[in-house]
Design an enzyme around this catalytic site. Structure first.
Site, PDB file in Angstrom:
ATOM      1  N   PRO A  21      -3.807   1.036  -3.145  1.00  0.00           N
ATOM      2  CA  PRO A  21      -2.854   1.629  -2.199  1.00  0.00           C
ATOM      3  C   PRO A  21      -1.543   1.926  -2.930  1.00  0.00           C
ATOM      4  O   PRO A  21      -1.397   1.586  -4.111  1.00  0.00           O
ATOM      5  CB  PRO A  21      -2.634   0.489  -1.205  1.00  0.00           C
ATOM      6  CG  PRO A  21      -2.711  -0.746  -2.063  1.00  0.00           C
ATOM      7  CD  PRO A  21      -3.737  -0.440  -3.153  1.00  0.00           C
ATOM      8  N   ALA A  33       2.081   0.818   3.870  1.00  0.00           N
ATOM      9  CA  ALA A  33       1.012   0.970   2.877  1.00  0.00           C
ATOM     10  C   ALA A  33      -0.243   1.490   3.542  1.00  0.00           C
ATOM     11  O   ALA A  33      -0.368   1.461   4.767  1.00  0.00           O
ATOM     12  CB  ALA A  33       0.716  -0.374   2.224  1.00  0.00           C
ATOM     13  N   ASN A  34      -1.172   1.955   2.724  1.00  0.00           N
ATOM     14  CA  ASN A  34      -2.517   2.263   3.194  1.00  0.00           C
ATOM     15  C   ASN A  34      -3.403   1.052   2.948  1.00  0.00           C
ATOM     16  O   ASN A  34      -3.121   0.233   2.081  1.00  0.00           O
ATOM     17  CB  ASN A  34      -3.090   3.443   2.411  1.00  0.00           C
ATOM     18  CG  ASN A  34      -2.606   4.779   2.925  1.00  0.00           C
ATOM     19  OD1 ASN A  34      -1.483   4.894   3.404  1.00  0.00           O
ATOM     20  ND2 ASN A  34      -3.445   5.775   2.822  1.00  0.00           N
ATOM     21  N   ARG A  35      -4.506   0.994   3.683  1.00  0.00           N
ATOM     22  CA  ARG A  35      -5.496  -0.047   3.467  1.00  0.00           C
ATOM     23  C   ARG A  35      -6.393   0.383   2.314  1.00  0.00           C
ATOM     24  O   ARG A  35      -7.020   1.433   2.377  1.00  0.00           O
ATOM     25  CB  ARG A  35      -6.361  -0.154   4.723  1.00  0.00           C
ATOM     26  CG  ARG A  35      -6.374  -1.497   5.358  1.00  0.00           C
ATOM     27  CD  ARG A  35      -7.325  -1.512   6.526  1.00  0.00           C
ATOM     28  NE  ARG A  35      -6.617  -1.596   7.802  1.00  0.00           N
ATOM     29  CZ  ARG A  35      -5.944  -2.657   8.204  1.00  0.00           C
ATOM     30  NH1 ARG A  35      -5.879  -3.739   7.455  1.00  0.00           N
ATOM     31  NH2 ARG A  35      -5.324  -2.662   9.358  1.00  0.00           N
TER      32      ARG A  35
END
Ligand code: CTP
Ligand code: CA
Length: 222
Positions: A21, A33-35
């Site tokens: 991420p 954030a992204n997973r």
């Protein structure tokens, strides 16, 4: 690094892999954030090393173990990832498996934002650079093969096919990450490889198997 290099179909090839991420700061103690575990990116880097490639691995703060035998570049934000990717060029091929945050907080605070009686903080966003599109559309020094990923929950094939054209990459590795598939955070993946020749669905298999087959395809294409 030298000691870890193996002779193979990708010997003499330099390949960039982005993974994990990105973290976009809100203030010194918070981020968005992204997973992404980084597991698929790490597996791809290791599979490329096993085929003899020199791999530059640019990763955000991922949980997955770092691949062995690579040039490791650790970054936090999308802007840092863009910078690191530019510094890694030129490469023969580039694989963009990172889950890059699409937006960052326009002006992150240098000090911790406190709860106040005046109400909730108002966050304003700015769009991050599209690293895959930037590299795909380079006029000078474009890698011979540019591979993007598309993790989708709806209309996977249509969205991923459109993404390939919009960004200008050669291949898109598409997958369905709907919660019921259990793919996010798991050890398996079920992908469809989209190229100018069409869409090819691979059976569900371990992420290391996906990585191995992808590395073999890359070796064939270079
Ligand atoms: N990507 C990138 N830089 C960004 C966003 C995405 O390099 N700022 C790359 C990812 O690593 C991936 C591909 O682009 O290989 C597709 O990412 P995705 O998030 O699916 O595409 P987006 O264009 O951001 O579209 P969406 O609105 O679906 O998030
Ligand atoms: Ca995105």
């Amino acid at each position: 690094i030298e000691g870890a290099m193996k002779a193979g179909p990708l010997t003499g090839r330099r390949i960039l892999v982005t993974s994990g991420p990105t973290h976009e700061p809100i203030d010194p103690v918070r981020y968005i954030a992204n997973r992404s575990s980084g597991a698929q990116g790490t597996a791809i880097a290791e599979a490329l090393v096993a085929q003899g490639a020199e791999v530059v691995f640019v990763t955000g703060p991922a949980d997955a173990a770092r691949p062995r035998g690579v040039h490791l570049v650790e970054v936090q934000s999308a802007q840092e990832m863009m910078q690191a990717v530019q510094e890694a060029l030129p490469v023969d091929a580039a694989v963009f498996s990172a889950a890059v945050a699409d937006w960052r907080v326009a002006s992150a605070s240098d000090s911790k934002i406190k709860k106040t009686k005046q109400g909730l903080p108002k966050l304003e966003f700015a769009e991050n650079p599209d690293i895959l599109a930037t590299v795909s559309q380079l006029q000078n020094g474009r890698p011979k093969l540019v591979v993007g990923f598309a993790a989708e929950t709806d209309d996977v094939l249509a969205n991923a096919t459109a993404k390939r054209t919009r960004k200008g990459c050669d291949w898109i590795v598409a997958n369905d990450v709907s919660p019921e598939t259990g793919i996010m955070g798991g050890s398996e993946n079920a992908v469809t490889l989209i190229s100018e020749d069409g869409a090819e669905s691979w059976p569900r298999m371990g992420k290391t198997e996906v990585a191995k087959i992808l590395a073999e395809r890359i070796a064939k294409a270079l």
